[in-house]
Structures are given as C-alpha cells and as structure tokens.
Design a protein around this motif. Structure first.
Motif, mmCIF file in Angstrom:
data_model
loop_
_atom_site.group_PDB
_atom_site.id
_atom_site.type_symbol
_atom_site.label_atom_id
_atom_site.label_comp_id
_atom_site.label_asym_id
_atom_site.label_seq_id
_atom_site.Cartn_x
_atom_site.Cartn_y
_atom_site.Cartn_z
ATOM 1 N N ASN A 231 0.861 -1.182 0.000
ATOM 2 C CA ASN A 231 0.000 0.000 0.000
ATOM 3 C C ASN A 231 0.897 1.231 0.000
ATOM 4 N N ILE A 232 0.908 1.996 -1.092
ATOM 5 C CA ILE A 232 1.848 3.102 -1.210
ATOM 6 C C ILE A 232 1.638 4.165 -0.144
ATOM 7 N N LYS A 233 0.452 4.236 0.441
ATOM 8 C CA LYS A 233 0.189 5.224 1.492
ATOM 9 C C LYS A 233 1.079 5.004 2.709
ATOM 10 N N GLU A 234 1.637 3.805 2.842
ATOM 11 C CA GLU A 234 2.463 3.473 4.003
ATOM 12 C C GLU A 234 3.935 3.796 3.791
ATOM 13 N N HIS A 235 4.297 4.268 2.595
ATOM 14 C CA HIS A 235 5.696 4.569 2.300
ATOM 15 C C HIS A 235 6.119 5.869 2.980
ATOM 16 N N ALA A 236 7.337 5.882 3.532
ATOM 17 C CA ALA A 236 7.893 7.079 4.174
ATOM 18 C C ALA A 236 8.995 7.662 3.299
ATOM 19 N N MET A 237 8.885 8.936 2.991
ATOM 20 C CA MET A 237 9.887 9.621 2.159
ATOM 21 C C MET A 237 11.092 10.023 3.009
ATOM 22 N N HIS A 238 12.248 10.121 2.359
ATOM 23 C CA HIS A 238 13.455 10.627 3.013
ATOM 24 C C HIS A 238 13.386 12.151 3.044
ATOM 25 N N ARG A 239 13.804 12.748 4.159
ATOM 26 C CA ARG A 239 13.736 14.199 4.320
ATOM 27 C C ARG A 239 14.796 14.896 3.457
ATOM 28 N N GLU A 240 14.379 15.973 2.779
ATOM 29 C CA GLU A 240 15.291 16.762 1.958
ATOM 30 C C GLU A 240 15.152 18.240 2.320
ATOM 31 N N ASP A 241 16.278 18.959 2.320
ATOM 32 C CA ASP A 241 16.302 20.368 2.704
ATOM 33 C C ASP A 241 16.121 21.268 1.484
ATOM 34 N N TYR A 242 15.450 22.399 1.699
ATOM 35 C CA TYR A 242 15.263 23.354 0.598
ATOM 36 C C TYR A 242 15.401 24.780 1.091
ATOM 37 N N HIS A 243 15.558 25.690 0.143
ATOM 38 C CA HIS A 243 15.585 27.126 0.442
ATOM 39 C C HIS A 243 14.888 27.875 -0.683
ATOM 40 N N ILE A 244 13.982 28.746 -0.305
ATOM 41 C CA ILE A 244 13.276 29.609 -1.259
ATOM 42 C C ILE A 244 13.553 31.055 -0.864
ATOM 43 N N SER A 245 14.177 31.804 -1.755
ATOM 44 C CA SER A 245 14.484 33.202 -1.447
ATOM 45 C C SER A 245 13.204 34.032 -1.412
ATOM 46 N N SER A 246 13.302 35.195 -0.789
ATOM 47 C CA SER A 246 12.136 36.094 -0.732
ATOM 48 C C SER A 246 11.717 36.541 -2.127
ATOM 49 N N SER A 247 12.711 36.789 -2.987
ATOM 50 C CA SER A 247 12.377 37.243 -4.341
ATOM 51 C C SER A 247 11.690 36.137 -5.136
ATOM 52 N N ALA A 248 12.130 34.883 -4.947
ATOM 53 C CA ALA A 248 11.488 33.761 -5.640
ATOM 54 C C ALA A 248 10.051 33.585 -5.152
ATOM 55 N N ALA A 249 9.857 33.654 -3.841
ATOM 56 C CA ALA A 249 8.508 33.523 -3.283
ATOM 57 C C ALA A 249 7.610 34.651 -3.778
ATOM 58 N N ASP A 250 8.149 35.862 -3.827
ATOM 59 C CA ASP A 250 7.362 37.014 -4.291
ATOM 60 C C ASP A 250 6.932 36.817 -5.746
ATOM 61 N N SER A 251 7.842 36.347 -6.581
ATOM 62 C CA SER A 251 7.521 36.141 -7.996
ATOM 63 C C SER A 251 6.419 35.102 -8.165
ATOM 64 N N ILE A 252 6.515 34.024 -7.428
ATOM 65 C CA ILE A 252 5.520 32.956 -7.528
ATOM 66 C C ILE A 252 4.175 33.421 -6.983
ATOM 67 N N ASN A 253 4.210 34.084 -5.832
ATOM 68 C CA ASN A 253 2.956 34.547 -5.221
ATOM 69 C C ASN A 253 2.263 35.590 -6.089
ATOM 70 N N ARG A 254 3.047 36.467 -6.700
ATOM 71 C CA ARG A 254 2.475 37.486 -7.582
ATOM 72 C C ARG A 254 1.811 36.832 -8.797
ATOM 73 N N ALA A 255 2.493 35.837 -9.345
ATOM 74 C CA ALA A 255 1.941 35.142 -10.516
ATOM 75 C C ALA A 255 0.642 34.423 -10.169
ATOM 76 N N LYS A 256 0.607 33.772 -9.022
ATOM 77 C CA LYS A 256 -0.621 33.075 -8.605
ATOM 78 C C LYS A 256 -1.763 34.079 -8.424
ATOM 79 N N TYR A 257 -1.448 35.210 -7.827
ATOM 80 C CA TYR A 257 -2.468 36.240 -7.606
ATOM 81 C C TYR A 257 -3.013 36.757 -8.937
#
Length: 354
Positions: A231-257
């Motif tokens: 049952n794939i619902k029981e699978h556990a993913m390995h943790r991965e780290d990420y970083h999103i800059s403020s400018s990247a978040a702003d660009s994405i949020n503006r586009a969604k809006y």
C-alpha cells in the motif's frame, strides 16, 4: 477544472499499479547533445492528447507571463570508495547531508551496510579515512571525515560524482551529470528534468516573456529508494532540505495572484513548492525541509504544469506524475513512450504535462 479522463479499474494505492515493462536498451546512459535536442512528449491534461516534439520546441507550449521554476542545486562529489579498516574488504560511503558547519560530520549511506558499524573506518588512502560514529534511522550512519586536509577539500579532491545505479560509469555521464544552471552545492543526485535546458534555450524563454525563477532543494538518496510496501500510502519519504528566497517567493505569489501559470521543472520543484505553501496560492520563503509524498488524490496548491523525465517503475516519482496528470493518462503516456522508443530515466527524454 481540468478533466483527467479517469476510468481506471486498478487499485491506484497498490504498488503493482505503477509497474511497467521497459526494454533495458531504452535506459539512457548519457544525454543527447546538444541537451535541448532530446525528445519531448507533450501531455494535455484537458484533452488527453499526446504530442511528439523536440525539447527545444517547448516555448511553443509556454506563454508570456508563465513562471518556470528551476532547482539550482549542484551535485557534490559525495561518493567515496575504500576498504573497511586497514585490511578489510571493499567499502563505500555516500555523504548525504552535513551535520556541522565545518563539513566534518555527515549523515551518510554506507556499503556493506551490515558490516560497517560504529568504530569502523573506511580507509580512502594513506591520508584520508571516514569514521563511522553511529547508526541513524532509515539505514543511515553518522560519519566523520578524517584527514590532513579540510573536509571540504577532501570532498572536492577525493570524492566522486554519485551516478544513478542504472547508469554505467563513463566520462560523458560524469561530465554531464549537472544542470547548466547548477550553483548551490548540496545534492547527491541531480534534478534531471533540468538536463534538457541549454543557456541559449533559457535566453530564448526569457526573451519570450517567460519568468525564470530559481529555488534550491538538495536531492537525497530517497529519489532512488524503492517503495517496499504494498500500500503506497504506508511509504515514508526521506527528508530533503530546501531554500526559497524572498524574491522567488514574491515572484511565484504574484503570478498566482494574477492567474499566471507556475510550471515546475522537475519533481523536486513540485515537492519544494507544495511543501512551502502555507495557504493556497501563498509560498512562504526561507529554509525548510520536506518529506512530502505526492501520489494520486493529492490536491495541488501551487503547480499548474510539470516538465519531467520518464521514471522508474514503482517509484515515488512516477506516483507524483500520476497525481499531476491522472493515473490513466500517465500510464497511457508511458506506454506510448516505450512504443516510440523514447529514452528513459536520468539522461533520457522529457515529458511536459500541461
């Protein structure tokens, strides 16, 4: 609301639903040159149609105002080959994530896993060894780099690029296992959907009014880890780290809006942005980590389209694609790709889901 033409009678939560037959010769061992001459299968979620194109034609399916989000992580030479202790058998260490600012202690995978325990060393050469300090969850180890040089220099000078297990080591593969826009050290596997982009293609896209936005998610070994549960619902993913800059978040949020499309280049971008969505259409900037497992039934908050490669049978990546395109349409596309002799996996051809 997009129509996904679902009419499947299979259990989409059973791992067997994500199996398919792939001739071994279709597993690509190196990329095409130039990179943007790879083939492109365009999957239209609304109509269910499939189109066969070449990757450099992808601007035909994008429009001014679209935001193309790319992962700028860089693969580090994280693989070390040596021997257990002084006179033992062959051993291998794959550095996964640093545990201190000096790059001395790491979370790592080791081989042979059953024979390397706390107190053992993997001898790399007369000057360098890697000491096993402790066992961690999910088969990982805490290790320490021991040597006359700084740990950072040891990695740069003596480590090897960790190619995927299905790629035979060759000079062309080692040289090509990086995107042209990679700049932030930290991955043990490349975000391979980005392999198809050249500098000239990126310039063409920008000139056409496509907004290019970069985030960073360091890809771990979980991308190759098989799903071992029925049952794939029981699978556990390995943790991965990420970083999103403020400018990247702003660009994405503006586009969604403004109602503009967000197209993810690769499954790592999907997992990063969907994990960073604090509310529908709102991306939170900053550092974070994700264990998000996306499979059919998942409701996407941010992503409107996806550029991706063709993935292994029974893999979490294939399940994510099935969540985006719908299970039936995804498997139809994979059957078509096999029939038309597309190249598969990391150095293979691409799919655009819109």
């Amino acid at each position: 609301m997009l129509q996904r033409h679902e009419c499947t009678t299979v259990d989409i939560y059973d791992i067997s639903a994500y199996d398919y037959e792939l001739p071994e010769e279709l597993i690509a061992q190196y990329p095409v040159e130039p990179r943007d001459r790879s083939r492109l299968l365009v999957v239209d979620r609304k109509t269910g149609n499939l189109e066969h194109r070449v990757f450099y034609e992808i601007p035909d399916y994008l429009k001014a105002g679209d935001v193309l989000v790319l992962n700028d992580t860089k693969v580090i030479p994280a693989r070390f080959l040596g021997r257990k202790n002084q006179n033992g058998g062959k051993a291998e260490v794959l550095l996964v994530k640093p545990l201190d600012d000096g790059f001395s202690c790491w979370e790592a995978l080791v081989r042979p896993g059953k024979r390397l325990n706390a107190g053992d060393s993997v001898i790399i050469d007369s000057e360098t060894s890697i000491l096993i300090l402790d066992r961690l969850d999910q088969g990982m180890r805490k290790v320490q780099i021991i040597g006359n040089d700084s740990p950072y220099n040891v990695i740069a000078k003596k480590g090897k690029v960790p190619l995927p297990p299905y790629v035979s080591e060759n000079d062309k593969a080692l040289k090509s296992y990086q995107t042209v826009y990679a700049r932030v050290d930290g991955s043990v596997a490349a975000p391979t959907a980005g392999f198809h982009f050249t500098e000239s293609l990126l310039k063409r896209l920008a000139s056409a009014g496509i907004e290019l936005v970069y985030i960073t998610l360091h890809v771990g070994p979980g991308t190759f880890r098989p799903v071992k549960v029925k049952n794939i619902k029981e699978h556990a993913m390995h943790r991965e780290d990420y970083h999103i800059s403020s400018s990247a978040a702003d660009s994405i949020n503006r586009a969604k809006y403004e109602g503009r499309r967000i197209i993810a280049v690769g499954t790592t971008v999907v997992r990063c942005l969907e994990s960073a969505a604090v509310d529908k259409d709102i991306i939170s900037p900053g550092k974070g980590s994700t264990e998000l497992f996306i499979f059919p039934g998942y409701e996407f908050k941010v992503i409107d389209g996806l550029i991706t490669n063709f993935h292994l049978p029974k893999s979490t990546l294939l399940m994510l694609v099935s969540a985006m395109a719908g299970y039936d349409l995804t498997m139809k596309a994979y059957r078509e790709a096999v029939k038309e002799r597309y190249r598969f996996y990391s150095f293979g051809d691409a799919m655009l889901i819109i």
